[in-house]
Design an enzyme around this catalytic site. Sequence first.
Site, PDB file in Angstrom:
ATOM      1  N   PRO A 120      13.182  27.227 -33.244  1.00  0.00           N
ATOM      2  CA  PRO A 120      13.902  27.652 -32.037  1.00  0.00           C
ATOM      3  C   PRO A 120      14.575  26.476 -31.321  1.00  0.00           C
ATOM      4  O   PRO A 120      15.632  26.640 -30.716  1.00  0.00           O
ATOM      5  CB  PRO A 120      12.798  28.277 -31.175  1.00  0.00           C
ATOM      6  CG  PRO A 120      11.776  28.742 -32.161  1.00  0.00           C
ATOM      7  CD  PRO A 120      11.779  27.705 -33.241  1.00  0.00           C
ATOM      8  N   TYR A 121      13.952  25.295 -31.397  1.00  0.00           N
ATOM      9  CA  TYR A 121      14.571  24.100 -30.804  1.00  0.00           C
ATOM     10  C   TYR A 121      15.933  23.836 -31.437  1.00  0.00           C
ATOM     11  O   TYR A 121      16.939  23.663 -30.735  1.00  0.00           O
ATOM     12  CB  TYR A 121      13.654  22.887 -30.998  1.00  0.00           C
ATOM     13  CG  TYR A 121      14.364  21.566 -30.841  1.00  0.00           C
ATOM     14  CD1 TYR A 121      14.745  21.115 -29.580  1.00  0.00           C
ATOM     15  CD2 TYR A 121      14.675  20.776 -31.949  1.00  0.00           C
ATOM     16  CE1 TYR A 121      15.419  19.901 -29.428  1.00  0.00           C
ATOM     17  CE2 TYR A 121      15.342  19.568 -31.807  1.00  0.00           C
ATOM     18  CZ  TYR A 121      15.710  19.134 -30.550  1.00  0.00           C
ATOM     19  OH  TYR A 121      16.388  17.949 -30.403  1.00  0.00           O
ATOM     20  N   ALA A 122      15.966  23.773 -32.769  1.00  0.00           N
ATOM     21  CA  ALA A 122      17.220  23.503 -33.473  1.00  0.00           C
ATOM     22  C   ALA A 122      18.249  24.595 -33.187  1.00  0.00           C
ATOM     23  O   ALA A 122      19.439  24.312 -32.961  1.00  0.00           O
ATOM     24  CB  ALA A 122      16.969  23.383 -34.972  1.00  0.00           C
TER      25      ALA A 122
END
Length: 284
Positions: A120-122
């Site tokens: 989810p960060y990327a």
Amino acid sequence: MTIFISGASGYLGSHLVKSLSKSHHVVALIRTYSSKSRLQNFPIEIVYLDEEGALEKAFQTHSPELLINTAALYGRKGESASALVEANIDFPIKFLTLAKQYNSRAFIHTGTSLPDEISPYALTKNTFVKLAKFNTQSSLKFINIALEHFYGPEDDPSKFTTYVINSCLKNDDLQLTNGKQQRDFIYIDDVVSAYEIIISKIDTLASFETIPVGSGESPTVREFVETIHACSHSKSKLKFGAIDMRENELMYSCADTAKLKQLGWQLMYPLESGIKTTLKGNVL
């Protein structure tokens, strides 16, 4: 030049503050609950983002020429999807909008080399960059830094690189995957010098550009860990294969440093040199 740096209390942000405040007027943008320990003794101003109206007031007061966004939420502590969206999409959009409104020259965004499907960060980091492409009508330059895995002394203990370094220094055994993944590990001073080069050549860059920042080398994770183990003379047992690869694991990542080299950048800390320098600076 007046430079705003968001996420200035973080590891990368504080190193940029240290470097850039020597020759520029730097305004550090942080939250009121953020530690200011990394920002002490620098000739900077601090603006607290969570104080109502503080960010726009700072733009009105300082009319910054350059914005650097290093703020990020990685999701390592189980943060919600909405928290990731707020930190990695909503805030930088607000930051970018104000930059255009107040006629800043350039916006440098600290992005990631990781593809969307990794985490989810990327996904949220890359989504902001995609949204920014729709805002190319203004004269504001947008530079996306596709940053690889950086490391250095006293980095965030939740990061894999710091976990390995600290475990080896304490002679703790490490539970690891088979370590066949190839990663581009870059020492923090080389990251900072890349930003400095980009800033100095900002007028030569396109209006929207992604610049990979890494060492340009891609050792395996096993080689990285074994180099730390050897350089630290650690007695830790390296248990490769003790844990499974995560789902959708990326097996290869390496920065194409051709653009950086064209601008005049060169790597000063190859892997072993960077690790030895990190070990000297780490205090447990």
